[in-house]
Motif scaffolding. Structure first.
Motif, mmCIF file in Angstrom:
data_model
loop_
_atom_site.group_PDB
_atom_site.id
_atom_site.type_symbol
_atom_site.label_atom_id
_atom_site.label_comp_id
_atom_site.label_asym_id
_atom_site.label_seq_id
_atom_site.Cartn_x
_atom_site.Cartn_y
_atom_site.Cartn_z
ATOM 1 N N ARG A 1 34.297 49.397 30.909
ATOM 2 C CA ARG A 1 33.631 50.482 31.015
ATOM 3 C C ARG A 1 33.378 50.645 32.452
ATOM 4 N NH1 ARG A 1 28.662 51.389 26.841
ATOM 5 N NH2 ARG A 1 27.955 49.436 28.002
ATOM 6 N N MET A 2 33.731 49.734 33.169
ATOM 7 C CA MET A 2 33.182 49.794 34.717
ATOM 8 C C MET A 2 34.336 50.562 35.336
ATOM 9 S SD MET A 2 34.003 46.669 37.453
ATOM 10 C CE MET A 2 35.943 46.686 37.616
ATOM 11 N N TYR A 3 35.589 50.870 34.895
ATOM 12 C CA TYR A 3 36.556 51.818 35.579
ATOM 13 C C TYR A 3 35.885 53.292 35.244
ATOM 14 C CZ TYR A 3 39.570 47.691 36.174
ATOM 15 O OH TYR A 3 39.830 46.296 36.551
ATOM 16 N N SER A 4 35.582 53.594 34.179
ATOM 17 C CA SER A 4 35.227 55.088 33.980
ATOM 18 C C SER A 4 33.863 55.165 34.817
ATOM 19 C CB SER A 4 34.674 55.025 32.445
ATOM 20 O OG SER A 4 35.744 54.856 31.610
ATOM 21 N N ALA A 5 32.940 54.090 34.925
ATOM 22 C CA ALA A 5 31.832 54.460 36.000
ATOM 23 C C ALA A 5 32.336 54.749 37.398
ATOM 24 C CB ALA A 5 30.857 53.307 35.707
ATOM 25 N N LEU A 6 33.367 53.898 37.692
ATOM 26 C CA LEU A 6 33.834 54.183 39.088
ATOM 27 C C LEU A 6 34.675 55.434 39.047
ATOM 28 C CD1 LEU A 6 35.739 50.570 39.930
ATOM 29 C CD2 LEU A 6 33.669 51.408 40.868
ATOM 30 N N LEU A 7 35.097 55.970 38.145
ATOM 31 C CA LEU A 7 35.771 57.411 38.221
ATOM 32 C C LEU A 7 34.760 58.431 38.456
ATOM 33 C CD1 LEU A 7 38.814 56.933 35.777
ATOM 34 C CD2 LEU A 7 38.530 56.503 38.184
ATOM 35 N N LEU B 1 45.571 49.394 39.744
ATOM 36 C CA LEU B 1 46.520 48.154 39.978
ATOM 37 C C LEU B 1 45.367 46.996 39.752
ATOM 38 C CD1 LEU B 1 48.765 46.575 41.166
ATOM 39 C CD2 LEU B 1 47.978 47.391 43.436
ATOM 40 N N ALA B 2 45.600 46.384 38.580
ATOM 41 C CA ALA B 2 44.547 45.308 38.370
ATOM 42 C C ALA B 2 45.330 43.974 38.292
ATOM 43 C CB ALA B 2 43.957 45.759 36.928
ATOM 44 N N LEU B 3 45.084 43.036 38.855
ATOM 45 C CA LEU B 3 45.746 41.629 38.859
ATOM 46 C C LEU B 3 44.789 40.778 37.876
ATOM 47 C CD1 LEU B 3 46.319 41.507 42.976
ATOM 48 C CD2 LEU B 3 47.771 42.478 40.953
ATOM 49 N N SER B 4 45.720 39.744 37.424
ATOM 50 C CA SER B 4 45.176 39.005 36.325
ATOM 51 C C SER B 4 44.317 39.152 35.542
ATOM 52 C CB SER B 4 44.579 37.671 37.522
ATOM 53 O OG SER B 4 44.432 36.337 36.799
ATOM 54 N N PHE B 5 43.094 38.607 35.316
ATOM 55 C CA PHE B 5 42.066 38.981 34.082
ATOM 56 C C PHE B 5 41.569 40.325 34.198
ATOM 57 C CE2 PHE B 5 42.418 34.419 33.821
ATOM 58 C CZ PHE B 5 41.850 34.303 32.442
ATOM 59 N N SER B 6 41.593 41.072 35.335
ATOM 60 C CA SER B 6 41.121 42.641 35.387
ATOM 61 C C SER B 6 42.276 43.566 34.947
ATOM 62 C CB SER B 6 41.001 43.213 37.037
ATOM 63 O OG SER B 6 42.163 43.126 37.900
ATOM 64 N N GLY B 7 43.495 43.007 34.684
ATOM 65 C CA GLY B 7 44.478 43.694 33.983
ATOM 66 C C GLY B 7 44.211 43.978 32.573
ATOM 67 N N HIS B 8 43.523 43.043 31.948
ATOM 68 C CA HIS B 8 43.091 43.073 30.506
ATOM 69 C C HIS B 8 42.037 44.262 30.504
ATOM 70 C CE1 HIS B 8 39.828 41.669 27.566
ATOM 71 N NE2 HIS B 8 41.174 41.807 26.643
ATOM 72 N N LEU B 9 41.035 44.065 31.379
ATOM 73 C CA LEU B 9 40.161 45.148 31.446
ATOM 74 C C LEU B 9 40.808 46.589 31.492
ATOM 75 C CD1 LEU B 9 37.310 43.389 33.342
ATOM 76 C CD2 LEU B 9 37.544 43.392 31.145
ATOM 77 N N ALA B 10 41.574 46.713 32.531
ATOM 78 C CA ALA B 10 42.210 48.050 32.756
ATOM 79 C C ALA B 10 43.139 48.642 31.699
ATOM 80 C CB ALA B 10 43.106 47.849 33.862
ATOM 81 N N LEU B 11 43.728 47.645 30.631
ATOM 82 C CA LEU B 11 44.581 48.166 29.857
ATOM 83 C C LEU B 11 43.461 48.767 28.574
ATOM 84 C CD1 LEU B 11 47.213 45.539 29.355
ATOM 85 C CD2 LEU B 11 47.580 47.762 30.061
ATOM 86 N N ARG B 12 42.443 48.085 28.482
ATOM 87 C CA ARG B 12 41.337 48.531 27.495
ATOM 88 C C ARG B 12 40.822 49.824 27.978
ATOM 89 N NH1 ARG B 12 40.199 46.543 23.157
ATOM 90 N NH2 ARG B 12 40.522 44.379 22.568
#
Length: 360
Positions: free
Chosen positions: A177-183, A198-209
């Protein structure tokens, strides 16, 4: 206390991504004998002493890189906290010469997300690129790329995963939900209806979710992301490097013995991957010692609009950093559309590196 051999091994991808050549960091690493909190010969002390020398010479961005390495992989005491503080301060000093890069703080009930931004303008809102690193990289490592985004038509936000660097949010199941809060936070100064991550390593998992639930996210580009098997394969987890397990335990507020039980429900299942309707581009390391090979297989088999790039290297593909950087940026531009001249130039340069065998 970290295992020095592991730190020396896994820091290489980060030193190369920030432009440090082996002839510079090899002698420095050779001076490091232990990981006691800031004492002579320690990880933090040797990196910090070199950082202070560069800072004194006015080479602030280089000093920032070295302070970043000093606090690697995460803050576990006073010396690493001081190194993180100096990392942020020297970056702030460097970016004072580039007014396009600005600070943004997003305060939420659970904590604060601190960011570096560029191109946010209510009068001319641009499509947004959000960039995040993994569990051991701070925003200052990636923020210089903000200077390149205006010519590509983007506004930019660079920040960290929950619990990393200055991000005080807890790392837990609802972290996407962090990404939605940023938007939400930049919605009046950027075209967040066309947001890319553009989400590297473990943040890529968060971005896909996050992309499963927030339709403003129009594409996800990643590298070395855990998808499913990393969270569920107990045999694989026993072979994961200690520095990774210790860092995950630190971020989740658990112990190394408990952490894989804490995160096991975070796996993206095949049905969720099939439900993704946005384009996905992902870089895989064929000899990744952290992310199991089945995770890239799942992306290829289940995500409808996926592009994959594979490197014959370990996690982070340090030998191929230049290729990865070009390919990930090109992938974002393909998703956004337009800018044909820049895309053609990037495509040619990537092909030159790829087929000449040049990696980093």
């Amino acid at each position: 206390m970290n295992v020095i051999a592991e730190l020396k091994n896994f820091v290489v991808a980060h030193t190369r991504s920030q432009g440090l050549p082996p002839e510079h960091y090899d002698p420095l690493l050779a001076r490091i004998r232990h990981d006691e909190d800031g004492t002579p010969g320690s990880w933090v002390r040797e990196w910090s002493d070199e950082a202070a020398r560069l800072e004194g010479a006015g080479r602030l961005l280089e000093a920032c890189v070295h302070y970043n390495m000093a606090r690697f992989p995460f803050v576990d005491g006073g010396a690493r906290q001081e190194a993180l503080d100096r990392c942020v301060a020297t970056f702030d000093g460097w970016r004072s010469g580039f007014p396009a890069i600005e600070r943004l703080d997003v305060d939420l009930p659970e904590g604060r997300i601190r960011c570096w931004t560029s191109g946010l303008d209510a009068a001319t809102p641009r499509p947004l690129l959000v960039m995040t690193g993994g569990i051991v990289s701070v925003k200052e490592q990636w923020a210089p790329v903000l200077l390149q985004l205006a010519e590509l038509g983007f506004a930019g936000v660079v920040t960290e995963m929950p619990g990393v660097g200055e991000n005080t949010l807890p790392y837990r199941a609802d972290s996407p939900r962090m990404y939605s809060a940023l938007l939400d936070a930049v919605g009046e100064r950027a075209d967040t209806s066309r947001a890319f991550v553009l989400a590297l390593s473990f943040s890529g998992h968060l971005a896909l979710r996050a992309a499963l639930h927030d339709t403003r996210i129009r594409g996800v580009v990643g590298a070395g992301a855990p998808i499913h098997d990393f969270f569920t394969d107990t045999e694989w987890q026993r072979s994961v490097p200690r520095v990774t397990t210790d860092t995950l335990a630190h971020l989740t507020g658990s112990t190394p013995a408990e952490v894989y039980g804490v995160i096991k429900e975070w796996a993206l299942d095949p049905e969720e991957l099939s439900a993704l309707r946005v384009p996905v581009a992902h870089v895989t390391s064929l000899r990744d010692e952290i992310i199991p090979p089945g995770d890239a297989v799942l992306l290829r088999e289940r995500v409808h609009r996926v592009r994959l790039l594979a490197h014959d290297d370990v996690h982070g593909s340090p030998r191929f950093f230049a290729q990865t950087r070009l390919w990930t940026l090109l992938s974002v531009l393909r998703m956004r559309g337009g800018y044909a001249e820049q895309r053609t130039a990037l495509t040619r340069e990537f092909a030159r590196l790829r087929y000449s065998g040049v990696g980093a």
